[in-house]
Motif scaffolding. Structure first.
Motif, PDB file in Angstrom:
ATOM      1  N   ASP A   1       0.823  -1.212   0.000  1.00 54.63           N
ATOM      2  CA  ASP A   1       0.000   0.000   0.000  1.00 54.63           C
ATOM      3  C   ASP A   1       0.859   1.266   0.000  1.00 54.63           C
ATOM      4  O   ASP A   1       0.403   2.322  -0.458  1.00 54.63           O
ATOM      5  N   SER A   2       2.072   1.185   0.530  1.00 57.77           N
ATOM      6  CA  SER A   2       2.949   2.361   0.568  1.00 57.77           C
ATOM      7  C   SER A   2       3.283   2.847  -0.838  1.00 57.77           C
ATOM      8  O   SER A   2       3.425   4.049  -1.077  1.00 57.77           O
ATOM      9  N   PHE A   3       3.414   1.899  -1.779  1.00 58.82           N
ATOM     10  CA  PHE A   3       3.713   2.281  -3.160  1.00 58.82           C
ATOM     11  C   PHE A   3       2.503   2.946  -3.809  1.00 58.82           C
ATOM     12  O   PHE A   3       2.653   3.913  -4.564  1.00 58.82           O
ATOM     13  N   ASP A   4       1.305   2.433  -3.503  1.00 57.25           N
ATOM     14  CA  ASP A   4       0.092   3.070  -4.014  1.00 57.25           C
ATOM     15  C   ASP A   4      -0.033   4.489  -3.461  1.00 57.25           C
ATOM     16  O   ASP A   4      -0.387   5.426  -4.189  1.00 57.25           O
ATOM     17  N   ALA A   5       0.268   4.636  -2.173  1.00 54.87           N
ATOM     18  CA  ALA A   5       0.184   5.955  -1.549  1.00 54.87           C
ATOM     19  C   ALA A   5       1.225   6.906  -2.139  1.00 54.87           C
ATOM     20  O   ALA A   5       0.957   8.109  -2.313  1.00 54.87           O
ATOM     21  N   MET A   6       2.407   6.392  -2.453  1.00 58.27           N
ATOM     22  CA  MET A   6       3.466   7.215  -3.044  1.00 58.27           C
ATOM     23  C   MET A   6       3.039   7.760  -4.409  1.00 58.27           C
ATOM     24  O   MET A   6       3.176   8.966  -4.676  1.00 58.27           O
ATOM     25  N   VAL A   7       2.500   6.878  -5.257  1.00 57.32           N
ATOM     26  CA  VAL A   7       2.067   7.309  -6.590  1.00 57.32           C
ATOM     27  C   VAL A   7       0.909   8.299  -6.477  1.00 57.32           C
ATOM     28  O   VAL A   7       0.867   9.321  -7.188  1.00 57.32           O
ATOM     29  N   ALA A   8      -0.027   8.030  -5.576  1.00 58.92           N
ATOM     30  CA  ALA A   8      -1.172   8.926  -5.397  1.00 58.92           C
ATOM     31  C   ALA A   8      -0.713  10.298  -4.919  1.00 58.92           C
ATOM     32  O   ALA A   8      -1.225  11.340  -5.381  1.00 58.92           O
TER      33      ALA A   8
ATOM     34  N   ARG B   1      12.902 -10.982 -14.237  1.00 61.25           N
ATOM     35  CA  ARG B   1      13.211 -11.966 -13.190  1.00 61.25           C
ATOM     36  C   ARG B   1      12.352 -11.781 -11.948  1.00 61.25           C
ATOM     37  O   ARG B   1      12.148 -12.725 -11.194  1.00 61.25           O
ATOM     38  N   LYS B   2      11.882 -10.557 -11.709  1.00 57.95           N
ATOM     39  CA  LYS B   2      11.052 -10.278 -10.541  1.00 57.95           C
ATOM     40  C   LYS B   2       9.947  -9.316 -10.963  1.00 57.95           C
ATOM     41  O   LYS B   2       9.952  -8.774 -12.056  1.00 57.95           O
ATOM     42  N   ARG B   3       8.978  -9.125 -10.077  1.00 59.51           N
ATOM     43  CA  ARG B   3       7.933  -8.153 -10.365  1.00 59.51           C
ATOM     44  C   ARG B   3       8.062  -6.959  -9.444  1.00 59.51           C
ATOM     45  O   ARG B   3       8.620  -7.040  -8.346  1.00 59.51           O
ATOM     46  N   GLY B   4       7.540  -5.850  -9.911  1.00 55.47           N
ATOM     47  CA  GLY B   4       7.665  -4.620  -9.163  1.00 55.47           C
ATOM     48  C   GLY B   4       6.511  -4.386  -8.222  1.00 55.47           C
ATOM     49  O   GLY B   4       5.558  -5.176  -8.138  1.00 55.47           O
ATOM     50  N   CYS B   5       6.567  -3.261  -7.516  1.00 53.19           N
ATOM     51  CA  CYS B   5       5.529  -2.904  -6.541  1.00 53.19           C
ATOM     52  C   CYS B   5       4.595  -1.822  -7.053  1.00 53.19           C
ATOM     53  O   CYS B   5       3.460  -1.727  -6.584  1.00 53.19           O
ATOM     54  N   VAL B   6       5.060  -0.994  -7.967  1.00 52.27           N
ATOM     55  CA  VAL B   6       4.194   0.037  -8.545  1.00 52.27           C
ATOM     56  C   VAL B   6       3.353  -0.608  -9.635  1.00 52.27           C
ATOM     57  O   VAL B   6       3.886  -1.119 -10.629  1.00 52.27           O
ATOM     58  N   THR B   7       2.045  -0.590  -9.455  1.00 48.67           N
ATOM     59  CA  THR B   7       1.149  -1.260 -10.401  1.00 48.67           C
ATOM     60  C   THR B   7       0.363  -0.286 -11.275  1.00 48.67           C
ATOM     61  O   THR B   7      -0.038  -0.636 -12.377  1.00 48.67           O
ATOM     62  N   ASP B   8       0.126   0.914 -10.788  1.00 45.84           N
ATOM     63  CA  ASP B   8      -0.653   1.901 -11.538  1.00 45.84           C
ATOM     64  C   ASP B   8       0.310   2.790 -12.329  1.00 45.84           C
ATOM     65  O   ASP B   8       0.944   3.688 -11.786  1.00 45.84           O
ATOM     66  N   LEU B   9       0.427   2.521 -13.616  1.00 44.67           N
ATOM     67  CA  LEU B   9       1.374   3.239 -14.465  1.00 44.67           C
ATOM     68  C   LEU B   9       0.690   4.212 -15.414  1.00 44.67           C
ATOM     69  O   LEU B   9       1.332   4.730 -16.331  1.00 44.67           O
ATOM     70  N   SER B  10      -0.566   4.471 -15.191  1.00 47.13           N
ATOM     71  CA  SER B  10      -1.285   5.390 -16.088  1.00 47.13           C
ATOM     72  C   SER B  10      -0.737   6.807 -15.935  1.00 47.13           C
ATOM     73  O   SER B  10      -0.573   7.311 -14.826  1.00 47.13           O
TER      74      SER B  10
END
Length: 464
Positions: A180-187, A210-219
């Motif tokens: 949730d911290s990453f969502d809050a950062m982008v917001a 090789r791995k996945r990231g934490c930021v999901t909203d890239l719009s």
């Protein structure tokens, strides 16, 4: 915990994860410890790699026996390349209280920063300032594998960097953060920087799949999913938003405003805008004090060339040299005309974490490979054949002749003694005056700095 060469003062310590024993120069980094493979009555501490599961047995043993668990981790000026690729680290942190990325409890680094007014005097402050300036001017980072930033990604105006991390990174949870911290950062970036270009920097492991990231909203953001030089990226932005990434520390060194949505070691000291409070920090500290703690007092350094302990400044200069060498040699090399006996020393001399070398018997096949990989065609100048000349003439790319350098070896090449130096020439070769060579061009055009002239004078004196 200052390293010592006094054998009598060494602390018997159990290395609880066998893989740690493979760390290059471990006995030099830990020369104040008597390293043991098994626990026993004489053992006074357990050593393991950070908070990894491989060290869980050591942490349990330490707690049960009222002994310290000492966490080892890479330092903040590490190497050119990653450990899994075989790059030896120039720095190591040794923490007998916690570990710097674990904000749930104190660490030795946190204690150093907390008490900096007592130990970081004017001389250390000046030393830290000089170290910061050199890091910024040189553009080095922790692992130094990134390529140049594509300027076409940048828009005019204000730019804000949002730093992604790998999903499940230990520093996220231990840094009092969640997904949730990453969502809050982008917001927050969208809300507070509505006119700025928002640039999301993926972790290289995410970019490589090789791995996945934490930021999901890239719009509406600009995605940088290649491994680029942190210095290039930080030079292009006006502010940085991060959760617990060490890139935030590099941003602070460059004077950028940093907002933290977790609790990395550099937050909570009045240098960052923080969304998370550890409940322990809260005292104001200067950037020089934090840098002195992290880079000078907390980290240990070994020069991988000499294999000896050194200070942060010497390690930094070595890292700059290794980084610059890796950049010069980066790319694909298609080699032809090399006798089998020459290949091992040549491979060592052209070794780079950013380079790949392949030998060919056929000049035309070597040129075709260089063309297909956007690489360089290289051959031994003294063995230049008509076939090599024809292949080079038809190759539309960089060509390099190689010859022995001027400080070569103790013994002759004809006796199969490997060279310690070679000359690489993209124009000709230094012993052929019928045409220009790179050495001739350098002598004619180089305006040497006072530092270079002093270095040359010292080398001449040493040779004589």
């Amino acid at each position: 915990m200052t390293p010592t060469s006094d054998i009598a003062a060494k602390t018997p310590a159990w290395v609880c994860a066998p893989g740690v024993l493979k760390v290059p120069f471990l006995d030099v980094f830990l020369n104040d410890y008597d390293l043991r493979r098994l626990p026993g009555d004489q053992v006074q501490a357990a050593l393991g790699w950070g908070l990894k599961p491989t060290a869980a047995a050591g942490r349990r043993w330490a707690e049960a026996n009222a002994r310290p668990y000492v966490a080892l981790e890479d330092g903040f000026l590490r190497s050119v390349g990653l450990g899994e690729a075989g790059a030896a680290s120039l720095s190591l942190i040794v923490d007998d209280l916690g570990v710097y990325y674990d904000a749930t409890r104190p660490s030795r680094l946190e204690q150093l920063i907390q008490t900096a007014d007592g130990w970081c005097d004017a001389a250390l402050t000046a030393r830290a300032r000089a170290l910061i300036d050199r890091i910024v001017a040189s553009g080095v980072s922790k692992t130094n594998m990134g390529g140049p930033l594509d300027p076409g990604l940048l828009r005019p105006g204000r730019r804000v960097l949002i730093v992604d991390q790998t999903f499940g990174d230990a520093s996220i949870g231990y840094g009092l953060a969640t997904q949730d911290s990453f969502d809050a950062m982008v917001a927050a970036a969208r809300r507070d920087e509505p006119e700025a270009q928002l640039i999301v920097k993926r972790h290289p492991a995410v970019a490589a799949g090789r791995k996945r990231g934490c930021v999901t909203d890239l719009s509406g953001v600009t995605l940088v999913d290649a491994d680029v030089r942190p210095a290039d990226l930080l030079a292009a932005v006006d502010a940085v938003y991060c959760v617990t990434s060490a890139l935030g520390f590099e941003a602070l060194l460059r004077g950028l405003p940093v907002r933290c949505f977790g609790a990395p070691f550099y937050s909570g000291w009045g240098l960052t805008t923080d969304a998370v409070d550890t409940g322990r920090r809260g005292v104001g500290r200067s950037l020089e004090q934090v840098a002195a703690a992290a880079l000078i007092a907390y980290s240990r350094y070994v020069d991988p060339v000499t294999g000896e302990l050194c200070e942060a400044e010497q390690a930094l200069e070595r890292l700059i040299c290794l980084r610059d060498r890796a950049d010069r040699l980066a790319g694909n090399w298609a080699a032809v005309g090399f006798a089998p006996a020459k290949r091992p020393p040549v491979r060592r001399l052209l070794n780079s974490p950013k380079a790949r070398m392949r030998y060919f018997m056929s000049p035309s096949r070597a040129a075709a490979h260089a063309a297909a990989t956007n690489g360089r065609l290289i051959w031994w100048a003294g063995k230049e054949s008509e076939a090599v000349r024809r292949a080079a003439a038809t190759f539309n790319g960089p060509t390099v002749r190689m010859e022995d350098g001027f400080i070569r070896s103790r013994g002759l090449g004809s006796d199969f003694v490997g060279a310690l130096s070679v000359a690489l020439d993209d124009q000709g070769v230094y012993y052929d005056p019928s045409r220009p060579s790179r050495l001739e061009t350098l002598i004619q055009t180089t305006d040497a700095t006072p530092e270079q002239l002093a270095r040359a004078a010292a080398l001449r004196t040493r040779i004589v």
